[in-house]
Design an enzyme around this catalytic site. Structure first.
Site, PDB file in Angstrom:
ATOM      1  CB  VAL A 176      69.677  10.054 -67.948  1.00 17.18           C
ATOM      2  CG1 VAL A 176      71.130   9.927 -67.760  1.00 17.18           C
ATOM      3  CG2 VAL A 176      69.223  10.857 -67.049  1.00 17.18           C
ATOM      4  CB  SER A 177      68.872   8.218 -72.942  1.00 18.57           C
ATOM      5  OG  SER A 177      69.080   6.890 -73.385  1.00 18.57           O
ATOM      6  N   PRO A 230      62.065   7.956 -65.264  1.00 13.78           N
ATOM      7  CG  PRO A 230      60.880  10.030 -66.226  1.00 13.78           C
ATOM      8  CD  PRO A 230      60.440   9.465 -64.455  1.00 13.78           C
ATOM      9  CB  CYS A 231      66.000   6.040 -69.077  1.00 15.99           C
ATOM     10  SG  CYS A 231      65.223   6.391 -70.443  1.00 15.99           S
ATOM     11  CB  THR A 232      63.117  11.143 -71.425  1.00 14.42           C
ATOM     12  OG1 THR A 232      62.463  10.763 -70.264  1.00 14.42           O
ATOM     13  CG2 THR A 232      63.101  11.628 -72.707  1.00 14.42           C
TER      14      THR A 232
END
Length: 239
Positions: free
Chosen positions: A96-97, A92-94
């Site tokens: 970091v994005s 998941p990039c949740t």
């Protein structure tokens, strides 16, 4: 030629869609999805009712029974000794994005993005020839680069040389400005040092008009009240 594949944080498995294209374009090439892992810890639905799992099973019904679920809970020793050629992990990039709250990716932090570190459990047991990670460009930003560097260093200690590049959708003939970091890691176990070079960018020859459908089913339309809600949120600075 047939390769054995494991995908983690699989979603609907765009990686397998790419492999399907290789099967189409290169007669003799084939692959088998030995196992995949998809699970939404925040969902209140049973795992087989979760949207990503439904999508995966619709695209690849032949492997519907091979979802291992929560990657933080998998006992990989059940696959010990099995030949695995490729492991993909689009964790998941949740957190970091730049589109999120950027809570971080530190190991043990409990964020969704921090499950990246559980990938090492699979790598240690499966020892795939190749690893492939895809994530948002922010992973190599100033804020998160130390964690990225730590992960690449861990892969090196596990016996893998890694090659990375930020790629834009426009570089692969997709009319979308979408940047992602790709990391291909190659196991060091031969006399020759591993080497990989990313393909040169492809010329962009398509536009959005080329890929839009002429007719779209009404089930994909937003209801008027939902559209109005979006408008009001934007007007109040919430969008």
């Amino acid at each position: 030629m047939k390769i054995n594949v494991v995908t983690m944080c699989s979603g609907y498995d765009s990686q397998c869609l790419a492999l399907e294209r290789l099967k189409r374009d290169y007669p003799g090439f084939d692959y088998e999805l030995v196992a995949w892992s998809e699970f939404d810890p925040e969902s209140k639905q049973p795992i087989d009712k979760q949207p990503a799992v439904i999508a995966h099973n619709a695209l690849f019904p032949q492997w519907a029974g091979r979802n291992l679920g929560d990657m933080t809970q998998i006992d990989w020793t059940r696959f010990e000794g099995e030949k695995i050629d490729l492991l993909t992990y689009s964790t998941p990039c949740t957190d970091v994005s730049q589109a999120g709250l950027q809570k971080g990716i530190a190991e043990g932090s409990g964020t969704r993005s921090s499950i990246l570190w559980y990938t090492r459990n699979a790598i240690k047991v499966l020892r795939p020839k190749f690893l492939m990670m895809e994530n948002v460009k922010a992973l190599v930003s100033k804020k998160f680069k130390p964690f990225y560097d730590k992960w690449i260093a861990e892969l090196y200690e596990l016996g893998y040389d890694s090659y990375a590049r930020v790629c834009n959708g426009t570089e692969v003939n997709v009319p979308q400005n979408r940047e992602r970091i790709f990391v291909l890691s190659v196991r060091r176990d031969s006399e020759r040092e591993p080497e990989y070079k990313f393909p040169f960018p492809l010329p962009l020859t398509r536009t959005v008009e080329d890929i839009l459908e002429d007719e779209v089913d009404e089930k994909f339309f937003l209801k008027d009240e939902r559209v109005q809600d979006f408008i009001e949120r934007i007007q109040h600075g919430e969008g």
